[in-house]
Design a protein around this motif. Structure first.
Motif, PDB file in Angstrom:
ATOM      1  N   GLY A  69     -24.753  -7.530  11.121  1.00 20.29           N
ATOM      2  CA  GLY A  69     -24.582  -7.265   9.813  1.00 20.29           C
ATOM      3  C   GLY A  69     -23.325  -6.590   9.861  1.00 20.29           C
ATOM      4  N   ILE A  70     -22.834  -6.402   8.585  1.00 23.66           N
ATOM      5  CA  ILE A  70     -21.506  -5.759   8.344  1.00 23.66           C
ATOM      6  C   ILE A  70     -22.090  -4.570   7.254  1.00 23.66           C
ATOM      7  N   ILE A  94     -23.825  -0.483  17.373  1.00 20.34           N
ATOM      8  CA  ILE A  94     -22.627  -0.687  16.673  1.00 20.34           C
ATOM      9  C   ILE A  94     -21.680  -1.156  17.345  1.00 20.34           C
ATOM     10  N   VAL A  95     -21.167  -2.552  17.008  1.00 30.00           N
ATOM     11  CA  VAL A  95     -20.283  -3.356  18.111  1.00 30.00           C
ATOM     12  C   VAL A  95     -19.033  -3.151  17.592  1.00 30.00           C
ATOM     13  N   LYS A  96     -18.538  -3.030  16.462  1.00 31.66           N
ATOM     14  CA  LYS A  96     -17.121  -2.953  16.134  1.00 31.66           C
ATOM     15  C   LYS A  96     -16.926  -2.110  14.752  1.00 31.66           C
ATOM     16  N   TYR A  97     -15.884  -1.162  14.818  1.00 31.52           N
ATOM     17  CA  TYR A  97     -15.415  -0.522  13.556  1.00 31.52           C
ATOM     18  C   TYR A  97     -14.479  -1.307  12.956  1.00 31.52           C
ATOM     19  N   ILE A 195     -22.845  -4.364  13.053  1.00 33.57           N
ATOM     20  CA  ILE A 195     -24.017  -3.992  13.824  1.00 33.57           C
ATOM     21  C   ILE A 195     -24.598  -5.325  14.250  1.00 33.57           C
ATOM     22  N   LYS A 196     -25.375  -5.058  15.594  1.00 25.93           N
ATOM     23  CA  LYS A 196     -25.986  -6.218  16.207  1.00 25.93           C
ATOM     24  C   LYS A 196     -27.510  -5.637  16.530  1.00 25.93           C
ATOM     25  N   SER A 197     -28.278  -6.588  16.478  1.00 22.56           N
ATOM     26  CA  SER A 197     -29.905  -6.404  16.862  1.00 22.56           C
ATOM     27  C   SER A 197     -29.599  -6.075  18.230  1.00 22.56           C
ATOM     28  N   SER A 198     -30.419  -5.089  18.727  1.00 22.47           N
ATOM     29  CA  SER A 198     -30.392  -4.811  20.241  1.00 22.47           C
ATOM     30  C   SER A 198     -31.312  -5.711  21.011  1.00 22.47           C
ATOM     31  N   GLN A 199     -32.046  -6.658  20.402  1.00 25.66           N
ATOM     32  CA  GLN A 199     -32.626  -7.772  21.197  1.00 25.66           C
ATOM     33  C   GLN A 199     -31.809  -8.654  21.854  1.00 25.66           C
TER      34      GLN A 199
END
Ligand code: PRT
Ligand code: ZN
Length: 295
Positions: A69-70, A94-97, A195-199
């Protein structure tokens, strides 16, 4: 439940994050239509885009309905505190700012009010749409104050005597000054994040890695400029030092005592830097945007 084969990305349907999110994905090579549909398949990759309200994005990712998601950090952190309060652990990373949609969540008071420090807020009623973030901030600073939860138009609360102060997002500060308010404290700084799901993504991991590599390339290119100029040979070392974050420049001879310099500068190149370059003997200076960058 059937496992999804296509990576699913949630972005804002309408609003401040929408265009920048679409631009980021388009510049990363994703071809998709943007109309009234809730979901749009990417034509050239196994990815679907879901267009939703920004407030729903953290939950969609947390519930694994979307993989990525953004969303603004402000919405994300508020949602995270809400989930914690309800006994749920947030299941996203959070994978990227991204650097876009920058703003801050700030406490503001009427302009005429004296404000020396946070203790001026003791016993105040503060209107906000971010009750969890505000409450955390007040608790951390040991300020007993009342929170009035409003879903919108927070800035009018002091004028209507519903509250003594507000806690709202600020970017240019125009809304505050139009409402005779001044920002006095920053609760958080925010920008759009991925963001990324932690699954585990399973079969979708490969396409996810490809997408993040491309996004990294697009964001790095955005921060970088390609710079070309002529310079006296003897000034080369001095001149390249003026461009912080520059890679080793490519230098080509131009006559006996001049060179042509090409380089990528990763810092914002401002007029002041260009003027310093010129003062040090550089000429014919060109600053070009970079479309894509694979590092
Ligand atoms: O419909 P949906 O729920 O999807 O959208 P929304 O109305 O909740 O959100 P939207 O589109 O207004 O904002 C989306 C995100 O943009 C926010 O969550 C922030 O991450 C980011 N953002 C960046 C901002 C601002 N800047 C901003 N200035 N969001 C809102 N504002 C508002 C602020 O609330 C205040 O009313 O703009 C006003 C202040 O702006 P200035 O420039 O006058 O200071
Ligand atoms: Zn919203």
């Amino acid at each position: 439940m059937k496992t999804r084969k296509r990576l699913r990305i949630a972005i804002q349907k309408k609003g401040r994050l929408n265009q920048d999110s679409i631009d980021l994905l388009t510049r990363s090579g994703l071809k998709f239509r943007y109309d009234t549909a809730l979901i749009s398949p990417v034509e050239n990759l196994p990815i679907d885009i879901l267009f939703v309200r920004d407030d729903d994005i953290p939950t969609l990712v947390m519930d694994n309905i979307c993989d990525i998601g953004i969303v603004g950090e402000n919405v994300l952190l508020e949602q995270q505190l809400y989930q914690q309060d309800n006994g749920n652990n947030s299941q996203f990373d959070i994978v990227k700012y991204t650097g876009f949609s920058a703003c801050r969540l700030a406490i503001a008071v009427p302009q005429e009010q004296n404000f020396d420090n946070l203790s001026a807020l003791v016993g105040c009623r503060i209107a906000t749409s971010y009750p969890y973030l505000l409450s955390q901030y007040l608790e951390k600073n040991r300020i007993p104050a009342e929170i009035l939860n409003l879903s919108g138009s927070v800035e009018v609360a002091p004028r209507l005597q519903m509250a003594n102060a507000i806690c709202d997002l600020v970017s240019t500060g125009r809304t505050l000054s139009e409402n005779n308010l001044k920002a006095v404290e920053t609760v958080i700084n925010s920008q759009a994040v991925i963001i990324k799901s932690s699954q585990a993504l399973g079969d979708k991991q490969e396409i996810y890695d490809l997408l993040i590599r491309r996004i990294n390339g697009v964001l790095a290119a955005k921060e970088s400029k390609y710079i070309l100029f002529h310079a006296p040979k003897k000034m080369l070392a001095t001149i390249t030092k003026l461009l912080p974050g520059s890679e080793t420049p490519t230098v080509m001879p131009l006559g006996d005592d001049k060179v042509v310099v090409h380089l990528v500068s990763r810092e914002g190149t401002f007029w002041v830097t260009l003027e310093k370059l010129k003062a040090a003997g550089a000429s014919s200076i060109l600053v070009l945007p970079i479309e894509k960058m694979l590092i």
